[in-house]
Design a protein around this motif. Structure first.
Motif, PDB file in Angstrom:
ATOM      1  N   ASP A   1       0.890  -1.173   0.009  1.00  0.00           N
ATOM      2  CA  ASP A   1       0.015   0.102   0.045  1.00  0.00           C
ATOM      3  C   ASP A   1       0.937   1.282  -0.057  1.00  0.00           C
ATOM      4  O   ASP A   1       0.816   2.053  -0.784  1.00  0.00           O
ATOM      5  N   LEU A   2       1.895   1.263   0.752  1.00  0.00           N
ATOM      6  CA  LEU A   2       2.783   2.538   0.898  1.00  0.00           C
ATOM      7  C   LEU A   2       3.493   2.799  -0.237  1.00  0.00           C
ATOM      8  O   LEU A   2       3.429   3.812  -0.943  1.00  0.00           O
ATOM      9  N   TYR A   3       3.948   1.605  -1.057  1.00  0.00           N
ATOM     10  CA  TYR A   3       4.740   1.650  -2.283  1.00  0.00           C
ATOM     11  C   TYR A   3       3.655   2.248  -3.400  1.00  0.00           C
ATOM     12  O   TYR A   3       4.196   3.131  -4.072  1.00  0.00           O
ATOM     13  N   PHE A   4       2.788   1.821  -3.514  1.00  0.00           N
ATOM     14  CA  PHE A   4       1.783   1.945  -4.613  1.00  0.00           C
ATOM     15  C   PHE A   4       1.075   3.370  -4.216  1.00  0.00           C
ATOM     16  O   PHE A   4       0.787   3.981  -5.521  1.00  0.00           O
ATOM     17  N   ASN A   5       1.079   3.856  -3.138  1.00  0.00           N
ATOM     18  CA  ASN A   5       0.371   5.072  -2.816  1.00  0.00           C
ATOM     19  C   ASN A   5       1.564   6.271  -3.089  1.00  0.00           C
ATOM     20  O   ASN A   5       1.100   7.192  -3.693  1.00  0.00           O
ATOM     21  N   LYS A   6       2.812   5.911  -2.899  1.00  0.00           N
ATOM     22  CA  LYS A   6       3.918   6.736  -3.346  1.00  0.00           C
ATOM     23  C   LYS A   6       3.806   6.832  -4.712  1.00  0.00           C
ATOM     24  O   LYS A   6       3.886   8.054  -5.344  1.00  0.00           O
ATOM     25  N   ILE A   7       3.632   5.806  -5.595  1.00  0.00           N
ATOM     26  CA  ILE A   7       3.731   5.914  -7.014  1.00  0.00           C
ATOM     27  C   ILE A   7       2.402   7.029  -7.527  1.00  0.00           C
ATOM     28  O   ILE A   7       2.458   7.741  -8.526  1.00  0.00           O
ATOM     29  N   ARG A   8       1.332   6.504  -6.863  1.00  0.00           N
ATOM     30  CA  ARG A   8       0.049   7.240  -7.164  1.00  0.00           C
ATOM     31  C   ARG A   8       0.268   8.703  -6.866  1.00  0.00           C
ATOM     32  O   ARG A   8      -0.221   9.592  -7.558  1.00  0.00           O
ATOM     33  N   TYR A   9       0.748   8.906  -5.744  1.00  0.00           N
ATOM     34  CA  TYR A   9       1.296  10.709  -5.367  1.00  0.00           C
ATOM     35  C   TYR A   9       2.033  11.127  -6.171  1.00  0.00           C
ATOM     36  O   TYR A   9       1.973  12.507  -6.813  1.00  0.00           O
ATOM     37  N   TYR A  10       3.246  10.514  -6.681  1.00  0.00           N
ATOM     38  CA  TYR A  10       4.217  11.074  -7.412  1.00  0.00           C
ATOM     39  C   TYR A  10       3.874  10.869  -9.027  1.00  0.00           C
ATOM     40  O   TYR A  10       4.571  11.418 -10.016  1.00  0.00           O
ATOM     41  N   LYS A  11       2.758  10.241  -9.360  1.00  0.00           N
ATOM     42  CA  LYS A  11       2.299   9.997 -10.661  1.00  0.00           C
ATOM     43  C   LYS A  11       3.355   9.361 -11.539  1.00  0.00           C
ATOM     44  O   LYS A  11       3.696   9.705 -12.795  1.00  0.00           O
ATOM     45  N   LYS A  12       3.977   8.259 -11.075  1.00  0.00           N
ATOM     46  CA  LYS A  12       4.886   7.737 -11.931  1.00  0.00           C
ATOM     47  C   LYS A  12       4.387   6.434 -12.848  1.00  0.00           C
ATOM     48  O   LYS A  12       4.562   5.209 -12.552  1.00  0.00           O
ATOM     49  N   ARG A  13       3.789   6.809 -13.784  1.00  0.00           N
ATOM     50  CA  ARG A  13       3.070   5.711 -14.696  1.00  0.00           C
ATOM     51  C   ARG A  13       4.166   4.952 -15.521  1.00  0.00           C
ATOM     52  O   ARG A  13       3.973   3.943 -15.830  1.00  0.00           O
ATOM     53  N   ASN A  14       5.212   5.584 -15.826  1.00  0.00           N
ATOM     54  CA  ASN A  14       6.135   4.692 -16.649  1.00  0.00           C
ATOM     55  C   ASN A  14       6.725   3.756 -15.719  1.00  0.00           C
ATOM     56  O   ASN A  14       6.914   2.529 -16.232  1.00  0.00           O
TER      57      ASN A  14
ATOM     58  N   GLU B   1       4.541  -3.927 -14.952  1.00  0.00           N
ATOM     59  CA  GLU B   1       3.470  -4.622 -15.497  1.00  0.00           C
ATOM     60  C   GLU B   1       4.365  -5.607 -16.604  1.00  0.00           C
ATOM     61  O   GLU B   1       4.028  -6.766 -16.938  1.00  0.00           O
ATOM     62  N   LYS B   2       5.152  -4.847 -17.383  1.00  0.00           N
ATOM     63  CA  LYS B   2       5.771  -5.540 -18.672  1.00  0.00           C
ATOM     64  C   LYS B   2       6.631  -6.802 -18.036  1.00  0.00           C
ATOM     65  O   LYS B   2       6.668  -7.820 -18.541  1.00  0.00           O
TER      66      LYS B   2
ATOM     67  N   ILE C   1       0.540  -7.644  -6.900  1.00  0.00           N
ATOM     68  CA  ILE C   1       1.444  -6.540  -7.365  1.00  0.00           C
ATOM     69  C   ILE C   1       0.924  -6.166  -8.743  1.00  0.00           C
ATOM     70  O   ILE C   1       0.804  -5.017  -9.210  1.00  0.00           O
ATOM     71  N   TYR C   2       0.835  -6.960  -9.478  1.00  0.00           N
ATOM     72  CA  TYR C   2       0.291  -6.826 -11.059  1.00  0.00           C
ATOM     73  C   TYR C   2      -1.094  -6.138 -10.932  1.00  0.00           C
ATOM     74  O   TYR C   2      -1.318  -5.247 -11.785  1.00  0.00           O
ATOM     75  N   TYR C   3      -2.160  -6.635 -10.111  1.00  0.00           N
ATOM     76  CA  TYR C   3      -3.364  -5.736 -10.364  1.00  0.00           C
ATOM     77  C   TYR C   3      -3.276  -4.633  -9.662  1.00  0.00           C
ATOM     78  O   TYR C   3      -3.945  -3.955 -10.238  1.00  0.00           O
ATOM     79  N   ARG C   4      -2.563  -4.468  -8.610  1.00  0.00           N
ATOM     80  CA  ARG C   4      -2.478  -3.205  -8.146  1.00  0.00           C
ATOM     81  C   ARG C   4      -1.824  -2.067  -9.167  1.00  0.00           C
ATOM     82  O   ARG C   4      -2.292  -0.966  -9.289  1.00  0.00           O
ATOM     83  N   SER C   5      -0.900  -2.581  -9.735  1.00  0.00           N
ATOM     84  CA  SER C   5      -0.151  -1.640 -10.844  1.00  0.00           C
ATOM     85  C   SER C   5      -1.091  -1.567 -11.890  1.00  0.00           C
ATOM     86  O   SER C   5      -1.243  -0.168 -12.460  1.00  0.00           O
ATOM     87  N   LYS C   6      -1.867  -2.451 -12.280  1.00  0.00           N
ATOM     88  CA  LYS C   6      -2.841  -2.248 -13.549  1.00  0.00           C
ATOM     89  C   LYS C   6      -3.910  -1.121 -13.109  1.00  0.00           C
ATOM     90  O   LYS C   6      -4.445  -0.509 -13.930  1.00  0.00           O
ATOM     91  N   VAL C   7      -4.590  -1.344 -11.873  1.00  0.00           N
ATOM     92  CA  VAL C   7      -5.784  -0.509 -11.534  1.00  0.00           C
ATOM     93  C   VAL C   7      -4.938   0.792 -11.447  1.00  0.00           C
ATOM     94  O   VAL C   7      -5.605   1.765 -12.115  1.00  0.00           O
ATOM     95  N   LEU C   8      -3.777   1.156 -10.982  1.00  0.00           N
ATOM     96  CA  LEU C   8      -3.645   2.326 -10.770  1.00  0.00           C
ATOM     97  C   LEU C   8      -3.079   3.031 -12.159  1.00  0.00           C
ATOM     98  O   LEU C   8      -3.339   4.050 -12.479  1.00  0.00           O
ATOM     99  N   SER C   9      -2.490   2.260 -12.924  1.00  0.00           N
ATOM    100  CA  SER C   9      -2.334   2.755 -14.369  1.00  0.00           C
ATOM    101  C   SER C   9      -3.519   3.126 -15.304  1.00  0.00           C
ATOM    102  O   SER C   9      -3.251   3.902 -16.085  1.00  0.00           O
ATOM    103  N   LEU C  10      -4.431   2.174 -15.023  1.00  0.00           N
ATOM    104  CA  LEU C  10      -5.382   2.379 -15.896  1.00  0.00           C
ATOM    105  C   LEU C  10      -6.422   3.488 -15.252  1.00  0.00           C
ATOM    106  O   LEU C  10      -6.995   4.157 -16.197  1.00  0.00           O
ATOM    107  N   TYR C  11      -6.580   3.567 -14.032  1.00  0.00           N
ATOM    108  CA  TYR C  11      -7.703   4.444 -13.611  1.00  0.00           C
ATOM    109  C   TYR C  11      -7.153   5.529 -12.800  1.00  0.00           C
ATOM    110  O   TYR C  11      -7.940   6.586 -12.629  1.00  0.00           O
ATOM    111  N   TYR C  12      -5.982   5.529 -12.185  1.00  0.00           N
ATOM    112  CA  TYR C  12      -5.604   6.658 -11.308  1.00  0.00           C
ATOM    113  C   TYR C  12      -4.720   7.477 -11.848  1.00  0.00           C
ATOM    114  O   TYR C  12      -4.433   8.855 -11.626  1.00  0.00           O
ATOM    115  N   VAL C  13      -3.653   6.992 -12.471  1.00  0.00           N
ATOM    116  CA  VAL C  13      -2.339   7.615 -12.530  1.00  0.00           C
ATOM    117  C   VAL C  13      -2.264   7.910 -14.229  1.00  0.00           C
ATOM    118  O   VAL C  13      -2.060   6.889 -15.152  1.00  0.00           O
TER     119      VAL C  13
END
Length: 128
Positions: free
Chosen positions: A66-79, A85-86, A115-127
């Motif tokens: 949660d902490l890791y993906f919240n940080k990605i979401r906050y800083y919008k690190k889509r790449n 995911e790749k 981890i994959y589904y968390r990144s997929k949800v963030l990349s598709l809908y939030y970041v």
């Protein structure tokens, strides 16, 4: 007689326009329904894998993720999400191809899926 033929042609055109509008609206509604279904499946898989990770390991793993993906979401690190995911897709497909998984492999597979589904949800809908 000519008036009747002209009226029939106009009615035929109106009928064709009505049918084409009806078909196009059906196609659009079906597309939207598929999109909602895919989104629901993704969120369902995320919830299931999160519960599995908590059962397999502990709540600490979920908190760390949660902490890791919240940080990605906050800083919008889509790449970073796309790279993750790749890298996970071939590993997950390798686990999916196996017919039997040991207990440790199942745990790792659940963690990777989460981890994959968390990144997929963030990349598709939030970041974006």
């Amino acid at each position: 007689m000519r008036v009747l033929i002209t009226n029939l042609k106009n009615m035929k055109k109106i009928f064709l326009i009505f049918i084409s509008l009806l078909l196009s609206s059906l196609i659009v509604s079906q597309t939207l329904a598929n999109e909602v279904t895919d989104k629901n499946k993704l969120f369902k898989e995320l919830a299931l894998s999160t519960t599995q990770v908590e059962n397999d390991y502990s709540k600490k793993y979920n908190t760390t993720l949660d902490l890791y993906f919240n940080k990605i979401r906050y800083y919008k690190k889509r790449n970073e999400l796309l790279i993750l995911e790749k890298k996970l897709e071939p590993v997950i497909s390798k686990y999916n191809k196996k017919t039997y998984l040991s207990l440790n492999e199942k745990k790792r597979f659940n963690l990777l899926k989460n981890i994959y589904y968390r990144s997929k949800v963030l990349s598709l809908y939030y970041v974006k």
